[in-house]
Design a protein around this motif. Structure first.
Motif, PDB file in Angstrom:
ATOM      1  N   ALA A  50      49.640  55.129  35.841  1.00 60.69           N
ATOM      2  CA  ALA A  50      50.489  56.313  35.933  1.00 60.69           C
ATOM      3  C   ALA A  50      49.688  57.585  35.721  1.00 60.69           C
ATOM      4  CB  ALA A  50      51.615  56.218  34.906  1.00 60.69           C
ATOM      5  N   ALA A  51      48.637  57.507  34.905  1.00 57.33           N
ATOM      6  CA  ALA A  51      47.794  58.676  34.653  1.00 57.33           C
ATOM      7  C   ALA A  51      46.387  58.194  34.366  1.00 57.33           C
ATOM      8  CB  ALA A  51      48.339  59.494  33.483  1.00 57.33           C
ATOM      9  N   GLY A  52      45.422  59.056  34.645  1.00 54.96           N
ATOM     10  CA  GLY A  52      44.045  58.729  34.323  1.00 54.96           C
ATOM     11  C   GLY A  52      43.331  58.001  35.441  1.00 54.96           C
ATOM     12  N   ASP A  53      42.027  57.912  35.316  1.00 59.14           N
ATOM     13  CA  ASP A  53      41.173  57.263  36.295  1.00 59.14           C
ATOM     14  C   ASP A  53      40.511  56.059  35.623  1.00 59.14           C
ATOM     15  OD1 ASP A  53      39.311  56.477  38.131  1.00 59.14           O
ATOM     16  OD2 ASP A  53      38.432  58.458  38.439  1.00 59.14           O
ATOM     17  N   PRO A  54      40.658  54.845  36.185  1.00 58.68           N
ATOM     18  CA  PRO A  54      40.069  53.675  35.525  1.00 58.68           C
ATOM     19  C   PRO A  54      38.562  53.801  35.355  1.00 58.68           C
ATOM     20  CG  PRO A  54      40.770  53.147  37.759  1.00 58.68           C
ATOM     21  CD  PRO A  54      41.332  54.492  37.438  1.00 58.68           C
ATOM     22  N   GLY A  55      37.858  54.415  36.319  1.00 57.12           N
ATOM     23  CA  GLY A  55      36.429  54.679  36.187  1.00 57.12           C
ATOM     24  C   GLY A  55      35.611  53.429  35.921  1.00 57.12           C
ATOM     25  N   GLY A  56      34.346  53.631  35.511  1.00 54.48           N
ATOM     26  CA  GLY A  56      33.498  52.516  35.130  1.00 54.48           C
ATOM     27  C   GLY A  56      32.817  51.822  36.292  1.00 54.48           C
ATOM     28  N   TYR A  57      33.005  52.326  37.519  1.00 51.35           N
ATOM     29  CA  TYR A  57      32.356  51.714  38.674  1.00 51.35           C
ATOM     30  C   TYR A  57      32.145  52.778  39.742  1.00 51.35           C
ATOM     31  CZ  TYR A  57      37.256  51.512  40.239  1.00 51.35           C
ATOM     32  OH  TYR A  57      38.537  51.832  40.572  1.00 51.35           O
ATOM     33  N   ASP A  58      31.253  52.475  40.662  1.00 49.87           N
ATOM     34  CA  ASP A  58      30.894  53.441  41.698  1.00 49.87           C
ATOM     35  C   ASP A  58      31.717  53.292  42.966  1.00 49.87           C
ATOM     36  OD1 ASP A  58      28.642  54.654  40.248  1.00 49.87           O
ATOM     37  OD2 ASP A  58      27.718  52.676  40.470  1.00 49.87           O
ATOM     38  N   ARG A  59      32.113  52.072  43.262  1.00 47.17           N
ATOM     39  CA  ARG A  59      32.918  51.843  44.462  1.00 47.17           C
ATOM     40  C   ARG A  59      33.718  50.567  44.291  1.00 47.17           C
ATOM     41  NH1 ARG A  59      29.104  49.230  48.987  1.00 47.17           N
ATOM     42  NH2 ARG A  59      31.018  49.516  50.136  1.00 47.17           N
ATOM     43  N   GLU A  60      34.687  50.388  45.170  1.00 41.57           N
ATOM     44  CA  GLU A  60      35.618  49.255  45.101  1.00 41.57           C
ATOM     45  C   GLU A  60      35.581  48.492  46.418  1.00 41.57           C
ATOM     46  OE1 GLU A  60      39.863  50.005  45.973  1.00 41.57           O
ATOM     47  OE2 GLU A  60      40.214  49.397  43.888  1.00 41.57           O
ATOM     48  N   VAL A  61      35.601  47.156  46.323  1.00 37.75           N
ATOM     49  CA  VAL A  61      35.645  46.294  47.501  1.00 37.75           C
ATOM     50  C   VAL A  61      36.766  45.275  47.302  1.00 37.75           C
ATOM     51  CG1 VAL A  61      34.417  44.574  48.892  1.00 37.75           C
ATOM     52  CG2 VAL A  61      33.180  46.548  47.965  1.00 37.75           C
ATOM     53  N   LEU A  62      37.653  45.151  48.287  1.00 40.06           N
ATOM     54  CA  LEU A  62      38.739  44.172  48.254  1.00 40.06           C
ATOM     55  C   LEU A  62      38.339  42.964  49.096  1.00 40.06           C
ATOM     56  CD1 LEU A  62      41.836  46.516  48.828  1.00 40.06           C
ATOM     57  CD2 LEU A  62      40.625  46.021  46.703  1.00 40.06           C
ATOM     58  N   LEU A  63      38.409  41.770  48.503  1.00 36.19           N
ATOM     59  CA  LEU A  63      38.058  40.539  49.214  1.00 36.19           C
ATOM     60  C   LEU A  63      39.149  39.499  49.020  1.00 36.19           C
ATOM     61  CD1 LEU A  63      34.247  39.998  48.459  1.00 36.19           C
ATOM     62  CD2 LEU A  63      35.286  40.682  50.640  1.00 36.19           C
ATOM     63  N   ALA A  64      39.734  39.056  50.123  1.00 35.10           N
ATOM     64  CA  ALA A  64      40.747  38.003  50.081  1.00 35.10           C
ATOM     65  C   ALA A  64      40.217  36.764  50.791  1.00 35.10           C
ATOM     66  CB  ALA A  64      42.045  38.468  50.741  1.00 35.10           C
ATOM     67  N   ALA A  65      40.357  35.613  50.152  1.00 37.80           N
ATOM     68  CA  ALA A  65      39.907  34.337  50.724  1.00 37.80           C
ATOM     69  C   ALA A  65      41.074  33.632  51.405  1.00 37.80           C
ATOM     70  CB  ALA A  65      39.329  33.443  49.630  1.00 37.80           C
ATOM     71  N   HIS A  66      40.770  32.962  52.515  1.00 40.66           N
ATOM     72  CA  HIS A  66      41.818  32.215  53.216  1.00 40.66           C
ATOM     73  C   HIS A  66      41.192  31.082  54.017  1.00 40.66           C
ATOM     74  CE1 HIS A  66      46.046  31.970  54.396  1.00 40.66           C
ATOM     75  NE2 HIS A  66      45.652  31.681  55.623  1.00 40.66           N
ATOM     76  N   HIS A  67      41.932  29.984  54.160  1.00 44.70           N
ATOM     77  CA  HIS A  67      41.512  28.851  54.986  1.00 44.70           C
ATOM     78  C   HIS A  67      42.342  28.820  56.270  1.00 44.70           C
ATOM     79  CE1 HIS A  67      39.828  27.621  51.092  1.00 44.70           C
ATOM     80  NE2 HIS A  67      39.006  26.851  51.778  1.00 44.70           N
ATOM     81  N   TRP A  68      41.711  28.401  57.364  1.00 45.97           N
ATOM     82  CA  TRP A  68      42.326  28.453  58.696  1.00 45.97           C
ATOM     83  C   TRP A  68      42.152  27.134  59.447  1.00 45.97           C
ATOM     84  CZ3 TRP A  68      44.911  32.919  59.355  1.00 45.97           C
ATOM     85  CH2 TRP A  68      44.473  34.055  58.660  1.00 45.97           C
ATOM     86  N   ASP A  69      42.881  27.064  60.560  1.00 44.34           N
ATOM     87  CA  ASP A  69      42.711  25.965  61.526  1.00 44.34           C
ATOM     88  C   ASP A  69      42.952  24.615  60.858  1.00 44.34           C
ATOM     89  OD1 ASP A  69      42.269  24.870  63.984  1.00 44.34           O
ATOM     90  OD2 ASP A  69      40.077  25.027  63.912  1.00 44.34           O
ATOM     91  N   GLY A  70      44.095  24.497  60.193  1.00 40.64           N
ATOM     92  CA  GLY A  70      44.403  23.278  59.462  1.00 40.64           C
ATOM     93  C   GLY A  70      45.206  22.276  60.279  1.00 40.64           C
ATOM     94  N   HIS A  71      45.150  21.025  59.840  1.00 40.48           N
ATOM     95  CA  HIS A  71      46.003  19.990  60.422  1.00 40.48           C
ATOM     96  C   HIS A  71      46.313  18.954  59.341  1.00 40.48           C
ATOM     97  CE1 HIS A  71      42.062  18.060  60.790  1.00 40.48           C
ATOM     98  NE2 HIS A  71      42.690  16.897  60.856  1.00 40.48           N
ATOM     99  N   TRP A  72      47.409  18.242  59.535  1.00 39.40           N
ATOM    100  CA  TRP A  72      47.848  17.248  58.561  1.00 39.40           C
ATOM    101  C   TRP A  72      47.118  15.923  58.762  1.00 39.40           C
ATOM    102  CZ3 TRP A  72      50.752  18.636  54.537  1.00 39.40           C
ATOM    103  CH2 TRP A  72      51.520  19.801  54.637  1.00 39.40           C
ATOM    104  N   VAL A  73      46.722  15.304  57.666  1.00 37.75           N
ATOM    105  CA  VAL A  73      46.084  13.986  57.723  1.00 37.75           C
ATOM    106  C   VAL A  73      46.630  13.115  56.607  1.00 37.75           C
ATOM    107  CG1 VAL A  73      43.941  14.890  58.695  1.00 37.75           C
ATOM    108  CG2 VAL A  73      44.168  14.671  56.217  1.00 37.75           C
ATOM    109  N   SER A  74      46.566  11.817  56.797  1.00 42.20           N
ATOM    110  CA  SER A  74      46.838  10.868  55.720  1.00 42.20           C
ATOM    111  C   SER A  74      45.520  10.573  55.032  1.00 42.20           C
ATOM    112  CB  SER A  74      47.440   9.567  56.271  1.00 42.20           C
ATOM    113  OG  SER A  74      48.760   9.781  56.707  1.00 42.20           O
ATOM    114  N   MET A  75      45.466  10.780  53.728  1.00 37.43           N
ATOM    115  CA  MET A  75      44.209  10.633  53.006  1.00 37.43           C
ATOM    116  C   MET A  75      43.658   9.217  53.080  1.00 37.43           C
ATOM    117  SD  MET A  75      43.450  13.609  52.223  1.00 37.43           S
ATOM    118  CE  MET A  75      41.956  13.206  51.312  1.00 37.43           C
TER     119      MET A  75
END
Length: 478
Positions: free
Chosen positions: A176-201
């Motif tokens: 709501a107020a203030g700057d978190p600071g403590g770093y020079d820049r910010e990078v957002l990274l989201a992980a995801h898996h693709w191209d899936g299919h169902w298998v019986s183990m």
């Protein structure tokens, strides 16, 4: 299973699997009455476009995650991840959502304390958004931290719906107020898996016992918007302090990440500052977990920031970090073995407050057999028979004793509340606040939450298949 099935418009073909069906008979009436009395109505029509703080369009896209590697999926505003939504703590926010995905859909604002009907989960009474329709979510943003938003549609065996798709993005609640600071820049990274299919183990492992049911196997992965080596590198300068906000947005796969020659100083987990900012070599995140970490860029070179698992990294789970003035082939060096431990970030000498009530919850699997769908239980029951899971009184503190009595890992998530981890295995701890806790196979943990956000509250495993297979329940306020 169709969206009509999940809303109860027609008989469900698999009654034990219909996690969208609320309580039957008298119990359903009780929940309907509770919803009507305690939850504000969400707007059925979108507000005028000029009044929306953010606008999200859910629609199919063709996503190129590497040259010639095209994934047909559904996304927000045509990008994966979707646009990063930044809101101010304590301020009203309006998010207008247009559903052009082709199936009934809705968006869950994960990690926020907001009314049930604004939370984006039909189990709590949030309205579904029919194809071609719009809806505006309205709430006051809190608490501060790294949150995220994603589809909460049911998938069952359809890997083109729900969290299997590209329907996810960061939702950052600024102080709501203030700057978190403590770093020079910010990078957002989201992980995801693709191209899936169902298998019986059993078919994969080529051996008995033929009891476990279907599981998803993947062929591609991303950390960011492209597969490892095919996107723009993260370009840094020596001496920079980079804040990475890292999110595991996969449908049902945990990840472990490392950046050779560097360490992660953990500032926050699930958006909440940790009592002890411990530094680690490996960052482990189960599905839906987030971590805010500082990396001091003090080892010039070209590096692979990626999965510690060769198979995952070879599928694309990683991104290149490139120092200014350096070039060449990115370097990967496997880190030493390191066990992820929530208690490393908490207090071991200051016990958590005593709870008003303790509730035991045991998670078990009923295998589906070769080619079948597994079923998950909480205290011997599957959704919807888990309801109500338990009932709370506003203002009281509850300790959940979690027992994962299965050979699968579970990221257990509590909607609209945060909890304090008070024990992991036999190790007591305090001060670590999260909304999702990873439960390794055959493990125990204890978490405390205060019933401070009245309304129906969904509790579930954040692996999409486990949730769809019955690992879910509703907590009600008395």
């Amino acid at each position: 299973m169709t969206e009509s099935d999940r809303r109860g418009d027609r008989p469900c073909r698999q009654p034990q699997m219909c996690r969208r069906t609320l309580l039957r008979g008298a119990q359903a009436s009780v929940i309907s009455l509770l919803t009507a009395k305690t939850l504000p109505l969400v707007r059925a029509q979108a507000l005028p476009r000029e009044t929306a703080d953010h606008k999200i369009r859910i629609a199919p896209i063709s996503l190129e995650i590497a040259p010639g590697k095209i994934i047909k999926t559904t996304a927000y505003n045509g990008t994966v991840p979707g646009p990063a939504l930044r809101v101010r703590e304590g301020q009203p926010v309006r998010i207008e959502v247009a559903n052009d995905s082709g199936y009934p859909n809705l968006i869950h604002s994960h990690g926020l304390m907001i009314p049930s009907q604004q939370d984006g989960a039909t189990e709590e009474g949030s309205p579904i958004i029919e194809p071609g329709k719009s809806l505006t979510y309205e709430y006051v943003a809190k608490p501060t931290g790294t949150r995220w938003y994603h589809s909460h549609a049911m998938s069952m065996t359809d890997l083109n719906k729900g969290t299997y798709t590209g329907e996810f993005g960061f939702l950052i609640v600024e102080p709501a107020a203030g700057d978190p600071g403590g770093y020079d820049r910010e990078v957002l990274l989201a992980a995801h898996h693709w191209d899936g299919h169902w298998v019986s183990m059993q078919d994969v492992k080529k051996g008995p016992p033929p009891d476990n049911g279907l599981e998803v196997m993947y062929h591609a992965a991303t950390l960011g918007d492209r597969m490892l080596g095919h996107g723009e590198p993260i370009r840094v300068r020596q001496g920079e302090r980079v804040l990475f906000r890292v999110l595991n947005a996969s449908g049902n796969m945990g990840i472990s990440l490392a950046l050779p020659g560097h360490r992660f100083k953990v500032l926050a987990l699930d958006g909440n500052p940790v009592p002890l900012s411990s530094t680690v070599d490996i960052l482990k995140l189960d599905v839906a977990e987030r971590a805010d970490v500082i990396v001091e860029m003090n080892n010039p070179g070209v590096w692979v920031f990626g999965s510690t698992e060769d198979e995952d990294r070879n599928m694309g789970m990683g991104v290149v970090v490139e120092y200014a003035g350096r070039n060449g082939k990115p370097i990967w060096s496997a880190p030493g073995k390191s066990k992820w431990d929530y208690t490393a970030f908490g207090h071991s000498d200051a016990p958590a407050a005593a709870p008003d009530e303790t509730i035991d919850l045991k998670f078990e699997k009923i295998p589906g057999g070769r080619g079948g769908y597994n079923r998950w239980t909480i205290n011997g029951k599957s959704w919807p028979d888990t309801n109500p899971l338990f009932t709370v009184a506003e203002g009281k503190r509850y300790r959940l004793v979690l027992n994962n009595n299965s050979g699968d890992e579970h990221p257990v998530h509590l909607h609209r509340h945060s909890f304090e981890i008070t024990k992991v295995g036999d190790k007591p701890t305090s001060g670590v606040i999260k909304d999702t806790i990873s439960m390794p196979r055959y493990s125990t943990a204890e978490v405390d939450f205060v019933a401070d956000d009245p309304g129906l509250t969904f509790f579930h495993c954040h692996h999409q298949d486990h949730m769809d297979e019955g690992f879910a329940g509703l907590i009600t306020y008395g």
